[in-house]
Design a protein around this motif. Structure first.
Motif, PDB file in Angstrom:
ATOM      1  N   HIS A  35      37.563  35.178  43.864  1.00 29.89           N
ATOM      2  CA  HIS A  35      37.750  34.717  43.024  1.00 29.89           C
ATOM      3  C   HIS A  35      39.283  33.061  43.320  1.00 29.89           C
ATOM      4  O   HIS A  35      38.920  32.286  43.501  1.00 29.89           O
ATOM      5  CB  HIS A  35      38.552  35.338  41.540  1.00 29.89           C
ATOM      6  N   LYS A  61      38.957  39.298  44.081  1.00 29.16           N
ATOM      7  CA  LYS A  61      40.299  38.555  43.476  1.00 29.16           C
ATOM      8  C   LYS A  61      40.290  36.807  45.186  1.00 29.16           C
ATOM      9  O   LYS A  61      40.634  36.336  44.539  1.00 29.16           O
ATOM     10  CB  LYS A  61      41.352  40.035  44.552  1.00 29.16           C
ATOM     11  N   PRO A 119      42.318  39.852  38.188  1.00 31.97           N
ATOM     12  CA  PRO A 119      42.694  38.768  38.232  1.00 31.97           C
ATOM     13  C   PRO A 119      42.447  38.630  36.961  1.00 31.97           C
ATOM     14  O   PRO A 119      40.477  38.755  36.722  1.00 31.97           O
ATOM     15  CB  PRO A 119      42.661  38.098  39.332  1.00 31.97           C
ATOM     16  N   ASP A 120      42.584  37.391  35.753  1.00 32.49           N
ATOM     17  CA  ASP A 120      42.257  36.695  34.707  1.00 32.49           C
ATOM     18  C   ASP A 120      40.870  35.837  35.782  1.00 32.49           C
ATOM     19  O   ASP A 120      41.381  35.020  36.598  1.00 32.49           O
ATOM     20  CB  ASP A 120      43.233  35.809  33.800  1.00 32.49           C
ATOM     21  N   GLY A 121      40.238  35.721  34.977  1.00 35.10           N
ATOM     22  CA  GLY A 121      39.345  34.998  35.304  1.00 35.10           C
ATOM     23  C   GLY A 121      38.035  35.990  35.936  1.00 35.10           C
ATOM     24  O   GLY A 121      36.888  35.148  35.749  1.00 35.10           O
ATOM     25  N   PRO A 126      43.501  46.513  38.384  1.00 31.75           N
ATOM     26  CA  PRO A 126      43.982  45.278  37.656  1.00 31.75           C
ATOM     27  C   PRO A 126      43.285  44.856  38.485  1.00 31.75           C
ATOM     28  O   PRO A 126      42.770  43.951  39.832  1.00 31.75           O
ATOM     29  CB  PRO A 126      45.082  45.297  37.465  1.00 31.75           C
ATOM     30  N   ILE A 163      35.139  37.886  35.246  1.00 26.45           N
ATOM     31  CA  ILE A 163      33.700  38.030  34.730  1.00 26.45           C
ATOM     32  C   ILE A 163      33.410  39.507  35.206  1.00 26.45           C
ATOM     33  O   ILE A 163      33.377  39.780  35.593  1.00 26.45           O
ATOM     34  CB  ILE A 163      33.370  37.201  34.322  1.00 26.45           C
ATOM     35  N   ARG A 164      34.007  40.196  33.695  1.00 26.76           N
ATOM     36  CA  ARG A 164      33.724  41.407  33.775  1.00 26.76           C
ATOM     37  C   ARG A 164      32.976  41.785  32.499  1.00 26.76           C
ATOM     38  O   ARG A 164      32.847  41.865  31.039  1.00 26.76           O
ATOM     39  CB  ARG A 164      35.206  42.110  33.175  1.00 26.76           C
TER      40      ARG A 164
END
Length: 392
Positions: free
Chosen positions: A58, A55, A79-81, A77, A83-84
């Motif tokens: 990013h 987090k 964050p969006d953005g 969880p 990459i997994r």
């Protein structure tokens, strides 16, 4: 004339498009990619730290690649953005046998590094550290490995210890949890090693509660053999009649949970020893508790203990071999330390705290002073500075 203008305009448009592409490429090249590698982001202390780092980086504008061996049913969880990527190879890519499985895993992870080509790899825990070093060989990608607990426990047999000590010499950086961890490794590794504080979620940075506290003893963590919540249950059982208004609540889940529920029932304390499972709002749930207890057999630098101390709870912890609790707790000043595995000593520590609430509050106020050295911005920045130094 019209043709000439059309051709010139077309060429001008193509030139502008190429310039835009070049600018995009240059911007992408300037954005550094940090790959974070761990077995999973299921609920655990190391997993929480790596998600917190994801987090942070990013948010700082880095491209963050989070690689895990597998995906758990219940995860922190992200964050969006971010990459997994999952590094466990598909069944058809595994040829069978231990060597075949190991080779497939190595190949799959190396393919991820080659495809994504991060500016650096930061790996957490045991075999992951060795895998990160092996799969990045020859790719010119710096690798930082992090031991999150007692090294002798993470590398638990002779072969693993030999491999870890040898491979860590090839790492570009090594992050350890405590000063005691250094002695496990040869000088070549100790020279490149650092200790960095664990990033802590903002929820735990709050003023100490100074009202009437709840009559609860709390613990947080995976309910397994190592966390040794059985010791805590037996210690609480030894003084349950003496302090009849108190309850013990253990937040978390794991393979020992059902067994410990049965033990509580057998002790006649089913209504007073509660194991509610995982909880998302831990800070809120333990904020007003009277005592926080860590009963582990081994730990690195335990996040749950840090979090409890930041909020000013009175804390009791086993003095784990890695030395994390002993680095946090000055015995009888900002908490109490007890020998590992000693239920009677834990019972006596609980009795001392519950029997003298004024003294308990004094230790809690001292514990809250830990905020001065765990200020979130400074901790995250120390990680960023170190990783940037390794990248350069």
């Amino acid at each position: 004339m019209e043709k000439l203008c059309g051709g010139a305009c077309g060429r001008l448009g193509q030139t502008e498009h190429k310039e835009e592409q070049m600018a995009e490429k240059a911007a992408k090249q300037k954005t550094k990619t940090i790959a974070l590698y761990i077995s999973s982001i299921g609920r655990g202390g190391a997993e929480r730290v790596i998600v917190n780092l994801a987090k942070y980086f990013h948010g700082r504008g880095y491209r963050v690649l989070l690689v895990t061996t597998r995906k758990e049913k219940e995860e922190y969880p992200i964050p969006d953005g971010v990459i997994r990527q999952i590094s466990e190879p598909s069944p058809e890519k595994v040829s069978g046998g231990r060597i075949g499985n190991f080779t497939a895993r190595l190949r799959r992870l190396r393919d991820i590094w080659k495809r994504e080509h991060p500016d650096m790899i930061l790996s957490f825990i045991g075999k992951n550290n060795m895998m990160a070093i092996l799969t990045a060989l020859g790719l010119k990608i710096p690798v930082v490995v992090s031991v999150r607990g007692e090294p002798a426990e993470e590398y638990y047999n002779r072969w693993m210890r030999i491999m870890a000590k040898a491979l860590f010499c090839l790492a570009d950086g090594v992050v350890l949890q405590t000063g005691r961890c250094y002695f496990f490794f040869p000088k070549a590794v100790r020279k490149k090693a650092v200790t960095l504080k664990n990033p802590v979620h903002a929820d735990f940075f709050r003023e100490r509660f100074e009202g009437e506290r709840e009559k609860t003893v709390v613990a947080v963590g995976r309910i397994d053999e190592n966390k040794n919540h059985e010791l805590l249950i037996r210690a609480f059982g030894g003084l349950a009649e003496e302090f009849s208004g108190y309850r013990l609540i253990i937040y978390g889940d794991g393979e020992k949970r059902i067994e410990l529920q049965r033990l509580s029932e057998k002790m006649g304390l089913k209504e007073r020893i509660i194991l509610p499972g995982n909880a998302d709002n831990v800070a809120e749930l333990i904020y007003k508790a009277r005592v926080f207890v860590l009963s582990s057999n081994t730990e690195g630098m335990p996040n749950t203990l840090i979090e409890a101390m930041l909020m000013g709870l009175t804390v009791i912890s086993t003095d784990c071999p890695c030395g994390g609790p002993a680095e946090l707790i000055a015995h009888r000043v900002n908490g109490l330390l007890t020998p590992v595995g000693d239920a009677k000593a834990m019972e006596n520590a609980l009795r001392a705290v519950l029997g003298d609430l004024r003294r308990a509050d004094e230790m809690g106020r001292e514990a809250a002073k830990l905020k001065e050295s765990y200020e979130a911005g400074a901790v995250y920045k120390s990680w960023e500075n170190y990783l940037e130094k390794v990248m350069h």
